[in-house]
Design a protein around this motif. Structure first.
Motif, short mmCIF file in Angstrom:
data_model
loop_
_atom_site.label_atom_id
_atom_site.label_comp_id
_atom_site.label_asym_id
_atom_site.label_seq_id
_atom_site.Cartn_x
_atom_site.Cartn_y
_atom_site.Cartn_z
N ASP A 31 0.85 -1.18 0.00
CA ASP A 31 0.00 0.00 0.00
C ASP A 31 0.89 1.24 0.00
N PRO A 32 0.70 2.17 -0.92
CA PRO A 32 1.60 3.33 -1.01
C PRO A 32 1.51 4.28 0.18
N LEU A 33 0.37 4.33 0.85
CA LEU A 33 0.23 5.26 1.98
C LEU A 33 0.90 4.74 3.24
N THR A 34 0.58 3.52 3.61
CA THR A 34 1.05 2.98 4.89
C THR A 34 2.31 2.14 4.79
N LEU A 62 -10.48 -9.26 9.94
CA LEU A 62 -10.83 -8.11 9.11
C LEU A 62 -11.19 -6.97 10.05
N ILE A 63 -10.53 -5.85 9.88
CA ILE A 63 -10.62 -4.73 10.82
C ILE A 63 -11.12 -3.50 10.08
N ASP A 64 -12.23 -2.95 10.50
CA ASP A 64 -12.84 -1.81 9.84
C ASP A 64 -13.02 -0.70 10.87
N LEU A 65 -12.44 0.48 10.60
CA LEU A 65 -12.54 1.58 11.56
C LEU A 65 -13.98 2.10 11.61
N ASP A 66 -14.38 2.49 12.80
CA ASP A 66 -15.74 3.01 13.01
C ASP A 66 -15.76 4.52 12.80
N ASP A 67 -16.64 4.97 11.95
CA ASP A 67 -16.88 6.41 11.74
C ASP A 67 -15.60 7.15 11.38
N PHE A 68 -14.82 6.57 10.49
CA PHE A 68 -13.59 7.26 10.07
C PHE A 68 -13.90 8.55 9.32
N LYS A 69 -15.02 8.62 8.65
CA LYS A 69 -15.40 9.81 7.90
C LYS A 69 -15.40 11.04 8.80
N ARG A 70 -15.75 10.83 10.07
CA ARG A 70 -15.78 11.96 11.02
C ARG A 70 -14.39 12.58 11.17
N VAL A 71 -13.37 11.74 11.16
CA VAL A 71 -12.00 12.26 11.28
C VAL A 71 -11.65 13.12 10.07
N ASN A 72 -11.96 12.63 8.88
CA ASN A 72 -11.69 13.43 7.67
C ASN A 72 -12.48 14.73 7.67
N ASP A 73 -13.76 14.65 8.05
CA ASP A 73 -14.61 15.84 8.03
C ASP A 73 -14.16 16.87 9.07
N THR A 74 -13.68 16.40 10.21
CA THR A 74 -13.32 17.30 11.30
C THR A 74 -11.89 17.83 11.18
N HIS A 75 -10.98 16.95 10.81
CA HIS A 75 -9.56 17.31 10.85
C HIS A 75 -8.90 17.40 9.48
N GLY A 76 -9.60 17.02 8.43
CA GLY A 76 -9.03 17.10 7.09
C GLY A 76 -8.43 15.77 6.64
N HIS A 77 -8.31 15.64 5.34
CA HIS A 77 -7.84 14.36 4.78
C HIS A 77 -6.37 14.10 5.09
N ARG A 79 -4.74 14.80 7.89
CA ARG A 79 -4.68 14.18 9.21
C ARG A 79 -5.34 12.80 9.20
N GLY A 80 -6.35 12.66 8.35
CA GLY A 80 -6.96 11.34 8.22
C GLY A 80 -5.96 10.32 7.73
N ASP A 81 -5.12 10.73 6.78
CA ASP A 81 -4.08 9.83 6.29
C ASP A 81 -3.08 9.50 7.41
N ASP A 82 -2.74 10.52 8.22
CA ASP A 82 -1.82 10.27 9.34
C ASP A 82 -2.40 9.23 10.30
N LEU A 83 -3.70 9.31 10.52
CA LEU A 83 -4.35 8.33 11.41
C LEU A 83 -4.30 6.94 10.79
N LEU A 84 -4.55 6.84 9.49
CA LEU A 84 -4.51 5.53 8.83
C LEU A 84 -3.12 4.92 8.92
N ILE A 85 -2.09 5.75 8.80
CA ILE A 85 -0.72 5.24 8.91
C ILE A 85 -0.44 4.73 10.31
#
Length: 219
Positions: A31-34, A62-77, A79-85
């Motif tokens: 995966d290029p991001l992580t 199989l692991i699926d984050l809960d309400d990840f969209k909230r992180v992107n909406d609140t903190h920007g994409h 920071r969302g990428d930083d969280l995914l990493i």
């Protein structure tokens, strides 16, 4: 002298081509991001495990984050990428401790292959959920942000000879959706006869939701 120089030039050319090929192969499996394995990489890891330990059962998570969209909406994409990493690093560490492999499949969805050992599935799921839910400090040029996110985890115990996508991952996916239906920040373990929950409990259709196990097994 000219002959030796020609051989050296040819060797350098071949070495360079091999390096490029190795880099290209690596990029198709990671995966290029992580930097984690991607879906193809995890499938390759499964194939290796099936060859080296054909009679040993394995755990698919199989692991699926809960309400990840909230992180992107609140903190920007960004920071969302930083969280995914960061989440990917945590899952990778867990897999390494158990002698397994971890991957980011897509978006905020991860998976892990773990050789089945003395740890029971509930304990592994609790470990994954607990470590992921630890606060994550997100870097920023302005004010730093600390967020907490939870995950829904589905697990399946299968033989290494089971087809990866159609059986192993499919069963873990079914279990994960049952965890979502239970209220999120939960885990569920695949049981024989378990089926995909009704569509209203699911985030949306996925390609593998429409696949049927190729070995005649049912979800």
């Amino acid at each position: 002298m000219a002959f030796a120089l020609g051989r050296l030039t040819a060797w350098l050319t071949i070495h360079g081509l091999r390096t490029q090929l190795a880099d290209a192969t690596s990029s198709t499996l990671h995966d290029p991001l992580t930097g984690m394995l991607n879906r193809a990489g995890l499938q390759a890891a499964h194939a290796t495990l099936a060859k080296t330990a054909p009679a040993r059962p394995m755990i698919v998570a199989l692991i699926d984050l809960d309400d990840f969209k909230r992180v992107n909406d609140t903190h920007g994409h960004g920071r969302g990428d930083d969280l995914l990493i960061e989440v990917g690093d945590r899952i990778t560490d867990i897999a390494a401790v158990h002698g397994g492999a971890a991957a980011r499949l897509a978006g905020d969805e991860y998976a892990a292959l773990l050789p089945a050992g003395t740890d029971d599935l509930d304990r592994i799921a609790d470990t994954v959920a607990t470590i992921i839910s630890q606060p994550i400090a997100l870097p920023a040029e302005g004010s730093p942000a600390t967020v907490t996110i939870t995950a829904s985890v589905g697990l399946a115990l299968v033989g290494t000879s089971a087809p990866f996508t159609e059986v192993a991952l499919h069963r873990a996916d079914i279990a994960m959706y049952h965890a979502k239906r239970q209220g999120r920040n939960r885990h569920a373990i695949y049981q024989p006869g378990m089926t995909m929950p009704p569509a209203q409990h699911r985030r949306g259709p996925r390609l593998r939701d429409r696949r049927q196990p190729s070995d005649g097994a049912t979800a």
